[in-house]
Design a protein around this motif. Structure first.
Motif, mmCIF file in Angstrom:
data_model
loop_
_atom_site.group_PDB
_atom_site.id
_atom_site.type_symbol
_atom_site.label_atom_id
_atom_site.label_comp_id
_atom_site.label_asym_id
_atom_site.label_seq_id
_atom_site.Cartn_x
_atom_site.Cartn_y
_atom_site.Cartn_z
ATOM 1 N N PHE A 1 1.517 -32.158 -20.916
ATOM 2 C CA PHE A 1 0.254 -31.657 -21.461
ATOM 3 C C PHE A 1 0.389 -31.250 -22.927
ATOM 4 O O PHE A 1 -0.598 -31.227 -23.667
ATOM 5 N N TRP A 2 1.593 -30.920 -23.368
ATOM 6 C CA TRP A 2 1.776 -30.514 -24.758
ATOM 7 C C TRP A 2 1.607 -31.689 -25.728
ATOM 8 O O TRP A 2 1.506 -31.495 -26.925
ATOM 9 N N ASP A 3 1.556 -32.915 -25.181
ATOM 10 C CA ASP A 3 1.344 -34.099 -26.015
ATOM 11 C C ASP A 3 -0.084 -34.629 -25.938
ATOM 12 O O ASP A 3 -0.380 -35.689 -26.484
ATOM 13 N N TRP A 4 -0.961 -33.934 -25.246
ATOM 14 C CA TRP A 4 -2.341 -34.397 -25.138
ATOM 15 C C TRP A 4 -3.028 -34.323 -26.503
ATOM 16 O O TRP A 4 -2.814 -33.383 -27.279
ATOM 17 N N ARG A 5 -3.860 -35.327 -26.790
ATOM 18 C CA ARG A 5 -4.637 -35.356 -28.032
ATOM 19 C C ARG A 5 -6.066 -34.902 -27.714
ATOM 20 O O ARG A 5 -6.946 -35.709 -27.448
ATOM 21 N N GLY A 6 -6.282 -33.611 -27.740
ATOM 22 C CA GLY A 6 -7.588 -33.077 -27.374
ATOM 23 C C GLY A 6 -8.721 -33.558 -28.254
ATOM 24 O O GLY A 6 -9.870 -33.662 -27.811
ATOM 25 N N ASP A 7 -8.414 -33.905 -29.509
ATOM 26 C CA ASP A 7 -9.469 -34.348 -30.422
ATOM 27 C C ASP A 7 -9.959 -35.753 -30.106
ATOM 28 O O ASP A 7 -10.972 -36.195 -30.660
ATOM 29 N N ARG A 8 -9.273 -36.481 -29.199
ATOM 30 C CA ARG A 8 -9.692 -37.838 -28.845
ATOM 31 C C ARG A 8 -10.409 -37.902 -27.499
ATOM 32 O O ARG A 8 -10.887 -38.974 -27.105
ATOM 33 N N PHE A 9 -10.488 -36.791 -26.781
ATOM 34 C CA PHE A 9 -11.187 -36.775 -25.505
ATOM 35 C C PHE A 9 -12.657 -37.126 -25.745
ATOM 36 O O PHE A 9 -13.335 -36.538 -26.601
ATOM 37 N N LEU A 10 -13.169 -38.116 -24.986
ATOM 38 C CA LEU A 10 -14.569 -38.570 -25.055
ATOM 39 C C LEU A 10 -14.939 -39.125 -26.436
ATOM 40 O O LEU A 10 -16.098 -39.085 -26.829
#
Length: 280
Positions: A267-276
């Motif tokens: 989860f520390w590598d998730w790119r939250g700014d690319r969700f949806l």
């Protein structure tokens, strides 16, 4: 006796539940949306390694390619779409068919290997496509290109396959350094504008012959122009070649989820700014 009958009934209900769940999931995947995980960097920076999206199968109608490949190595299952829906193959038609538009980001089945690829629709039937000095030409006219800064990313293994990115500054970047690519905005004749990347000159990719797209087929290219196996390269040479209409699977409209790590669990590598994130 009553206990044994109860256990048997519970087991049977569980089996039925699993069976119908698989049927519903299979119908959903075959008819409406197919999940797709981006394994390579051929569509950067529109799509990044580790982006997860759903492909809209209703976009172009249905053909044999709409049936899924089912591969479960653990159980020795390897069913190709042609094994399931081969009776729909070889006529290059579609049910409820709709033609793609230039600039669509589309998933299609490779005409030879049967693997799923994702590229941008660049050439329509009858078009003449050519690359001249790294600039795309459609029907003898250069598309509009304007500089759009530099695309940067860490230089290191990417995604589950651990592939290394290609960089414009290959000679100076080291592991953990900053990998740079030239970025341009390309505007297609129908007004679709998207970014393309450049990492250097290649005589095979950046200066090509003229490709005349046959009727019923399409010319596909990756946005990461120097790191894409696409229609610029023949099928005999390991490329994609022209893609038949029936090989289209669907259009990609939006990134649902994105992870820069080797696993979804990191989860520390998730790119939250690319969700949806919309796909343009």
């Amino acid at each position: 006796m009553a206990k044994a009958e109860g256990e048997s009934s519970f087991l049977w209900e569980t089996i039925k539940t699993i069976f119908w769940a698989l049927i519903i999931a299979g119908v959903f995947r075959s008819v409406f949306f197919q999940p797709f995980w981006i394994p390579s960097g051929s569509m950067k920076d529109t799509l990044l390694v580790g982006d997860f999206l759903f492909v809209n199968k209703m976009s172009y109608g249905y053909s044999y390619a709409s049936c899924p490949n089912i591969r479960i190595q653990r159980f020795g299952i390897d069913l190709d779409a042609k094994d399931l829906c081969g009776f729909l193959d070889n006529d290059n038609t579609r049910l409820f068919g709709s033609e793609p538009e230039r600039g669509d980001v589309a998933v299609f089945r490779h005409p030879v290997s049967g693997e799923d690829y994702i590229k941008r629709v660049i050439g329509l039937p009858g078009d003449r496509i050519q690359m001249i000095d790294s600039v795309l030409h459609i029907n003898g006219e250069a598309v509009e290109m304007e500089p759009a800064g530099t695309f940067v990313e860490p230089y290191g293994p990417q995604g589950p396959q651990g592939r290394m990115p290609r960089c414009f500054n290959d000679a100076t970047v080291g592991l953990g350094g900053t990998c740079e690519k030239e970025r341009f905005l390309e505007t297609l004749p129908n007004g679709v504008t998207h970014s393309v990347l450049n990492v250097g000159y290649s005589s095979r990719a950046d200066d090509t012959a003229v490709f005349t797209v046959p009727e019923g087929e399409y010319f596909m290219m990756g946005d990461n122009r120097d790191n894409s196996t696409d229609s610029r390269f023949s099928q005999a040479g390991g490329g994609v070649g022209f893609v038949p209409y029936e090989n289209l699977i669907g259009r990609a409209n939006r990134v649902i989820f994105s992870s820069a790590g080797r696993s979804l669990l990191f989860f520390w590598d998730w790119r939250g700014d690319r969700f949806l994130e919309p796909i343009e």
